[in-house]
Design a protein around this motif. Sequence first.
Motif, PDB file in Angstrom:
ATOM      1  N   GLY A   1      31.385  43.085  52.044  1.00 17.39           N
ATOM      2  CA  GLY A   1      32.678  42.524  52.413  1.00 17.39           C
ATOM      3  C   GLY A   1      32.827  41.127  51.849  1.00 17.39           C
ATOM      4  N   GLY A   2      34.018  40.802  51.402  1.00 17.56           N
ATOM      5  CA  GLY A   2      34.294  39.479  50.868  1.00 17.56           C
ATOM      6  C   GLY A   2      34.939  39.555  49.499  1.00 17.56           C
ATOM      7  N   TRP A   3      35.160  38.387  48.923  1.00 19.34           N
ATOM      8  CA  TRP A   3      35.739  38.306  47.583  1.00 19.34           C
ATOM      9  C   TRP A   3      34.597  38.184  46.587  1.00 19.34           C
ATOM     10  N   LEU A   4      34.503  39.134  45.666  1.00 20.20           N
ATOM     11  CA  LEU A   4      33.432  39.140  44.682  1.00 20.20           C
ATOM     12  C   LEU A   4      33.958  38.724  43.321  1.00 20.20           C
ATOM     13  N   ASN A   5      33.179  37.898  42.648  1.00 19.60           N
ATOM     14  CA  ASN A   5      33.503  37.454  41.299  1.00 19.60           C
ATOM     15  C   ASN A   5      33.323  38.648  40.360  1.00 19.60           C
ATOM     16  N   LYS A   6      34.419  39.205  39.891  1.00 19.58           N
ATOM     17  CA  LYS A   6      34.331  40.441  39.106  1.00 19.58           C
ATOM     18  C   LYS A   6      33.581  40.266  37.792  1.00 19.58           C
ATOM     19  N   SER A   7      33.505  39.056  37.262  1.00 19.22           N
ATOM     20  CA  SER A   7      32.787  38.845  36.005  1.00 19.22           C
ATOM     21  C   SER A   7      31.266  38.885  36.187  1.00 19.22           C
ATOM     22  N   LEU A   8      30.776  38.823  37.436  1.00 23.88           N
ATOM     23  CA  LEU A   8      29.342  38.854  37.696  1.00 23.88           C
ATOM     24  C   LEU A   8      28.860  40.222  38.179  1.00 23.88           C
ATOM     25  N   LEU A   9      29.752  41.202  38.232  1.00 26.72           N
ATOM     26  CA  LEU A   9      29.359  42.549  38.656  1.00 26.72           C
ATOM     27  C   LEU A   9      28.841  43.353  37.473  1.00 26.72           C
ATOM     28  N   THR A  10      27.865  44.209  37.753  1.00 22.83           N
ATOM     29  CA  THR A  10      27.321  45.126  36.756  1.00 22.83           C
ATOM     30  C   THR A  10      27.708  46.536  37.170  1.00 22.83           C
ATOM     31  N   TRP A  11      28.449  47.202  36.304  1.00 24.26           N
ATOM     32  CA  TRP A  11      28.941  48.553  36.565  1.00 24.26           C
ATOM     33  C   TRP A  11      28.218  49.552  35.670  1.00 24.26           C
ATOM     34  N   HIS A  12      28.050  50.759  36.160  1.00 25.76           N
ATOM     35  CA  HIS A  12      27.577  51.858  35.309  1.00 25.76           C
ATOM     36  C   HIS A  12      28.662  52.113  34.271  1.00 25.76           C
ATOM     37  N   ALA A  13      28.275  52.562  33.091  1.00 27.14           N
ATOM     38  CA  ALA A  13      29.218  52.797  31.985  1.00 27.14           C
ATOM     39  C   ALA A  13      30.297  53.820  32.321  1.00 27.14           C
ATOM     40  N   SER A  14      30.095  54.650  33.339  1.00 26.51           N
ATOM     41  CA  SER A  14      31.102  55.650  33.718  1.00 26.51           C
ATOM     42  C   SER A  14      32.350  55.014  34.333  1.00 26.51           C
ATOM     43  N   TRP A  15      32.260  53.751  34.716  1.00 29.34           N
ATOM     44  CA  TRP A  15      33.400  53.046  35.312  1.00 29.34           C
ATOM     45  C   TRP A  15      34.174  52.299  34.228  1.00 29.34           C
ATOM     46  N   THR A  16      35.356  52.782  33.906  1.00 23.98           N
ATOM     47  CA  THR A  16      36.212  52.071  32.956  1.00 23.98           C
ATOM     48  C   THR A  16      36.805  50.848  33.649  1.00 23.98           C
ATOM     49  N   GLU A  17      37.309  49.921  32.870  1.00 26.55           N
ATOM     50  CA  GLU A  17      37.924  48.721  33.450  1.00 26.55           C
ATOM     51  C   GLU A  17      39.095  49.095  34.355  1.00 26.55           C
ATOM     52  N   ALA A  18      39.865  50.089  33.956  1.00 31.51           N
ATOM     53  CA  ALA A  18      41.008  50.531  34.774  1.00 31.51           C
ATOM     54  C   ALA A  18      40.541  51.094  36.114  1.00 31.51           C
ATOM     55  N   LEU A  19      39.464  51.883  36.111  1.00 35.29           N
ATOM     56  CA  LEU A  19      38.950  52.463  37.353  1.00 35.29           C
ATOM     57  C   LEU A  19      38.308  51.414  38.252  1.00 35.29           C
ATOM     58  N   GLN A  20      37.724  50.385  37.662  1.00 36.69           N
ATOM     59  CA  GLN A  20      37.092  49.323  38.440  1.00 36.69           C
ATOM     60  C   GLN A  20      38.094  48.628  39.353  1.00 36.69           C
ATOM     61  N   LYS A  21      39.332  48.521  38.913  1.00 35.37           N
ATOM     62  CA  LYS A  21      40.356  47.818  39.692  1.00 35.37           C
ATOM     63  C   LYS A  21      40.597  48.455  41.044  1.00 35.37           C
ATOM     64  N   SER A  22      40.414  49.772  41.154  1.00 34.61           N
ATOM     65  CA  SER A  22      40.669  50.465  42.423  1.00 34.61           C
ATOM     66  C   SER A  22      39.380  50.966  43.079  1.00 34.61           C
ATOM     67  N   ALA A  23      38.235  50.633  42.531  1.00 38.75           N
ATOM     68  CA  ALA A  23      36.962  51.164  43.030  1.00 38.75           C
ATOM     69  C   ALA A  23      36.686  50.801  44.487  1.00 38.75           C
ATOM     70  N   PHE A  24      37.101  49.622  44.913  1.00 39.23           N
ATOM     71  CA  PHE A  24      36.818  49.176  46.278  1.00 39.23           C
ATOM     72  C   PHE A  24      38.007  49.353  47.222  1.00 39.23           C
ATOM     73  N   ASP A  25      39.002  50.137  46.824  1.00 41.99           N
ATOM     74  CA  ASP A  25      40.125  50.427  47.722  1.00 41.99           C
ATOM     75  C   ASP A  25      39.584  51.016  49.025  1.00 41.99           C
ATOM     76  N   GLY A  26      40.117  50.555  50.140  1.00 40.69           N
ATOM     77  CA  GLY A  26      39.682  51.052  51.441  1.00 40.69           C
ATOM     78  C   GLY A  26      38.446  50.355  51.981  1.00 40.69           C
ATOM     79  N   THR A  27      37.950  49.340  51.267  1.00 38.28           N
ATOM     80  CA  THR A  27      36.806  48.562  51.740  1.00 38.28           C
ATOM     81  C   THR A  27      37.255  47.106  51.909  1.00 38.28           C
ATOM     82  N   PRO A  28      36.453  46.294  52.601  1.00 37.17           N
ATOM     83  CA  PRO A  28      36.806  44.881  52.754  1.00 37.17           C
ATOM     84  C   PRO A  28      36.368  44.025  51.576  1.00 37.17           C
TER      85      PRO A  28
END
Length: 123
Positions: free
Chosen positions: A89-116
Amino acid sequence: MTNFPLAGSGTESFQEDSLVVGGLTDFGNGTLESGQDLVRGTVIGRVTATGDLKISLQTASDGSEKPIGALVHDVDASSAAAACQFVRGGWLNKSLLTWHASWTEALQKSAFDGTPIRLVTPE
């Protein structure tokens, strides 16, 4: 650096790098599934059958396809499952996150929908 207990089993050095930049911050503890060596800020999901955590793959079908947070510390579970702490929970600096390659930039924007969790770009 200051040492803080991690999952009640030891201490880890706090890394002040602005991963969490505000909001209603909340942390959780869990077990990182064996076979992974992940860095701080890796986006993780929970495997429904075991409750273990692993890197979130957008294409998975075991529950881990829904991100629940990001690791607070580097965690080496390459040879055995390991205790870990994650921000859920909280505001995360998106530039410091490491995503698996299966997550496109467009999908990352909604990945945490429904979470704090809210992804932000600090100024």
